[in-house]
Design a protein around this motif. Sequence first.
Motif, PDB file in Angstrom:
ATOM      1  N   MET A 183       0.844  -1.187   0.000  1.00 51.82           N
ATOM      2  CA  MET A 183       0.000   0.000   0.000  1.00 51.82           C
ATOM      3  C   MET A 183       0.889   1.249   0.000  1.00 51.82           C
ATOM      4  SD  MET A 183      -3.436   0.602   0.800  1.00 51.82           S
ATOM      5  CE  MET A 183      -4.238   2.135   0.706  1.00 51.82           C
ATOM      6  N   LEU A 184       0.429   2.253  -0.668  1.00 47.98           N
ATOM      7  CA  LEU A 184       1.177   3.497  -0.721  1.00 47.98           C
ATOM      8  C   LEU A 184       1.065   4.236   0.609  1.00 47.98           C
ATOM      9  CD1 LEU A 184       0.071   4.635  -4.259  1.00 47.98           C
ATOM     10  CD2 LEU A 184       2.279   3.708  -3.618  1.00 47.98           C
ATOM     11  N   SER A 185       2.057   4.997   0.919  1.00 50.79           N
ATOM     12  CA  SER A 185       2.092   5.660   2.218  1.00 50.79           C
ATOM     13  C   SER A 185       1.149   6.872   2.272  1.00 50.79           C
ATOM     14  CB  SER A 185       3.508   6.105   2.546  1.00 50.79           C
ATOM     15  OG  SER A 185       3.886   7.154   1.690  1.00 50.79           O
ATOM     16  N   LYS A 186       0.785   7.223   3.486  1.00 53.17           N
ATOM     17  CA  LYS A 186      -0.114   8.354   3.717  1.00 53.17           C
ATOM     18  C   LYS A 186       0.541   9.663   3.295  1.00 53.17           C
ATOM     19  CE  LYS A 186      -2.903  10.262   7.426  1.00 53.17           C
ATOM     20  NZ  LYS A 186      -3.300  10.121   8.815  1.00 53.17           N
ATOM     21  N   THR A 187       1.835   9.777   3.493  1.00 56.59           N
ATOM     22  CA  THR A 187       2.563  10.989   3.112  1.00 56.59           C
ATOM     23  C   THR A 187       2.488  11.215   1.609  1.00 56.59           C
ATOM     24  OG1 THR A 187       4.076  10.574   4.940  1.00 56.59           O
ATOM     25  CG2 THR A 187       4.766  12.165   3.294  1.00 56.59           C
ATOM     26  N   PHE A 188       2.611  10.134   0.844  1.00 54.32           N
ATOM     27  CA  PHE A 188       2.512  10.226  -0.613  1.00 54.32           C
ATOM     28  C   PHE A 188       1.160  10.791  -1.028  1.00 54.32           C
ATOM     29  CE2 PHE A 188       1.105   8.216  -4.578  1.00 54.32           C
ATOM     30  CZ  PHE A 188       2.031   8.767  -5.453  1.00 54.32           C
ATOM     31  N   PHE A 189       0.087  10.303  -0.401  1.00 55.55           N
ATOM     32  CA  PHE A 189      -1.249  10.777  -0.743  1.00 55.55           C
ATOM     33  C   PHE A 189      -1.462  12.231  -0.320  1.00 55.55           C
ATOM     34  CE2 PHE A 189      -2.286   6.233  -1.144  1.00 55.55           C
ATOM     35  CZ  PHE A 189      -2.909   6.278  -2.376  1.00 55.55           C
ATOM     36  N   ARG A 219      -2.170  17.777  -2.411  1.00 57.81           N
ATOM     37  CA  ARG A 219      -1.771  19.179  -2.580  1.00 57.81           C
ATOM     38  C   ARG A 219      -1.546  19.511  -4.050  1.00 57.81           C
ATOM     39  NH1 ARG A 219       2.500  19.538   2.338  1.00 57.81           N
ATOM     40  NH2 ARG A 219       0.971  19.582   4.001  1.00 57.81           N
ATOM     41  N   ILE A 220      -0.934  18.599  -4.772  1.00 57.21           N
ATOM     42  CA  ILE A 220      -0.715  18.806  -6.210  1.00 57.21           C
ATOM     43  C   ILE A 220      -2.056  18.883  -6.932  1.00 57.21           C
ATOM     44  CG2 ILE A 220       0.213  17.764  -8.309  1.00 57.21           C
ATOM     45  CD1 ILE A 220       2.474  16.624  -6.510  1.00 57.21           C
ATOM     46  N   ASN A 221      -2.963  17.971  -6.610  1.00 57.56           N
ATOM     47  CA  ASN A 221      -4.284  17.959  -7.236  1.00 57.56           C
ATOM     48  C   ASN A 221      -5.033  19.250  -6.968  1.00 57.56           C
ATOM     49  OD1 ASN A 221      -3.813  15.408  -8.170  1.00 57.56           O
ATOM     50  ND2 ASN A 221      -5.040  14.398  -6.619  1.00 57.56           N
ATOM     51  N   LYS A 222      -4.930  19.751  -5.754  1.00 56.14           N
ATOM     52  CA  LYS A 222      -5.629  20.986  -5.399  1.00 56.14           C
ATOM     53  C   LYS A 222      -5.141  22.155  -6.242  1.00 56.14           C
ATOM     54  CE  LYS A 222      -6.901  23.717  -1.403  1.00 56.14           C
ATOM     55  NZ  LYS A 222      -6.746  23.898   0.043  1.00 56.14           N
ATOM     56  N   TRP A 229     -10.621   9.519  -4.338  1.00 58.29           N
ATOM     57  CA  TRP A 229      -9.753   8.412  -3.942  1.00 58.29           C
ATOM     58  C   TRP A 229      -8.496   8.925  -3.240  1.00 58.29           C
ATOM     59  CZ3 TRP A 229      -4.978   6.831  -6.287  1.00 58.29           C
ATOM     60  CH2 TRP A 229      -4.489   5.613  -5.835  1.00 58.29           C
ATOM     61  N   VAL A 230      -7.884   9.962  -3.797  1.00 61.80           N
ATOM     62  CA  VAL A 230      -6.671  10.526  -3.194  1.00 61.80           C
ATOM     63  C   VAL A 230      -7.000  11.155  -1.850  1.00 61.80           C
ATOM     64  CG1 VAL A 230      -4.928  12.335  -3.443  1.00 61.80           C
ATOM     65  CG2 VAL A 230      -5.467  10.867  -5.375  1.00 61.80           C
ATOM     66  N   THR A 231      -8.087  11.901  -1.760  1.00 62.54           N
ATOM     67  CA  THR A 231      -8.459  12.544  -0.507  1.00 62.54           C
ATOM     68  C   THR A 231      -8.771  11.508   0.570  1.00 62.54           C
ATOM     69  OG1 THR A 231      -9.339  14.431  -1.702  1.00 62.54           O
ATOM     70  CG2 THR A 231     -10.071  14.156   0.572  1.00 62.54           C
ATOM     71  N   LYS A 232      -9.509  10.477   0.194  1.00 59.41           N
ATOM     72  CA  LYS A 232      -9.863   9.421   1.140  1.00 59.41           C
ATOM     73  C   LYS A 232      -8.617   8.733   1.682  1.00 59.41           C
ATOM     74  CE  LYS A 232     -12.100   4.942   1.125  1.00 59.41           C
ATOM     75  NZ  LYS A 232     -10.880   4.195   1.107  1.00 59.41           N
ATOM     76  N   ASN A 233      -7.663   8.452   0.841  1.00 58.49           N
ATOM     77  CA  ASN A 233      -6.445   7.782   1.282  1.00 58.49           C
ATOM     78  C   ASN A 233      -5.512   8.694   2.058  1.00 58.49           C
ATOM     79  OD1 ASN A 233      -6.742   5.044   0.382  1.00 58.49           O
ATOM     80  ND2 ASN A 233      -6.675   5.877  -1.685  1.00 58.49           N
ATOM     81  N   SER A 234      -5.573   9.986   1.814  1.00 59.54           N
ATOM     82  CA  SER A 234      -4.705  10.894   2.557  1.00 59.54           C
ATOM     83  C   SER A 234      -5.240  11.138   3.971  1.00 59.54           C
ATOM     84  CB  SER A 234      -4.542  12.226   1.821  1.00 59.54           C
ATOM     85  OG  SER A 234      -5.725  12.963   1.853  1.00 59.54           O
ATOM     86  N   LEU A 235      -6.523  10.947   4.189  1.00 58.09           N
ATOM     87  CA  LEU A 235      -7.119  11.179   5.498  1.00 58.09           C
ATOM     88  C   LEU A 235      -7.100   9.946   6.391  1.00 58.09           C
ATOM     89  CD1 LEU A 235     -10.210  13.314   4.494  1.00 58.09           C
ATOM     90  CD2 LEU A 235      -8.068  14.094   5.491  1.00 58.09           C
ATOM     91  N   ASP A 236      -7.011   8.772   5.820  1.00 56.40           N
ATOM     92  CA  ASP A 236      -7.034   7.522   6.630  1.00 56.40           C
ATOM     93  C   ASP A 236      -5.831   7.371   7.505  1.00 56.40           C
ATOM     94  OD1 ASP A 236      -8.739   5.482   4.210  1.00 56.40           O
ATOM     95  OD2 ASP A 236      -9.506   6.726   5.801  1.00 56.40           O
TER      96      ASP A 236
END
Length: 49
Positions: A1-7, A12-15, A42-49
Amino acid sequence: MLSKTFFKILARINKAIIPRYSKRDITQLSKFDQALIAYRYWVTKNSLD
């Protein structure tokens, strides 16, 4: 699984790059725009978990 920091960095890039769709009717958007919304979710959900 990708890390939370990556998400968090990706969110931030997406925003900064991807336009906001909050005031538009989702049913009237093109399939590409709907895919962008799903991707941002998907990115927001994974960055908040």
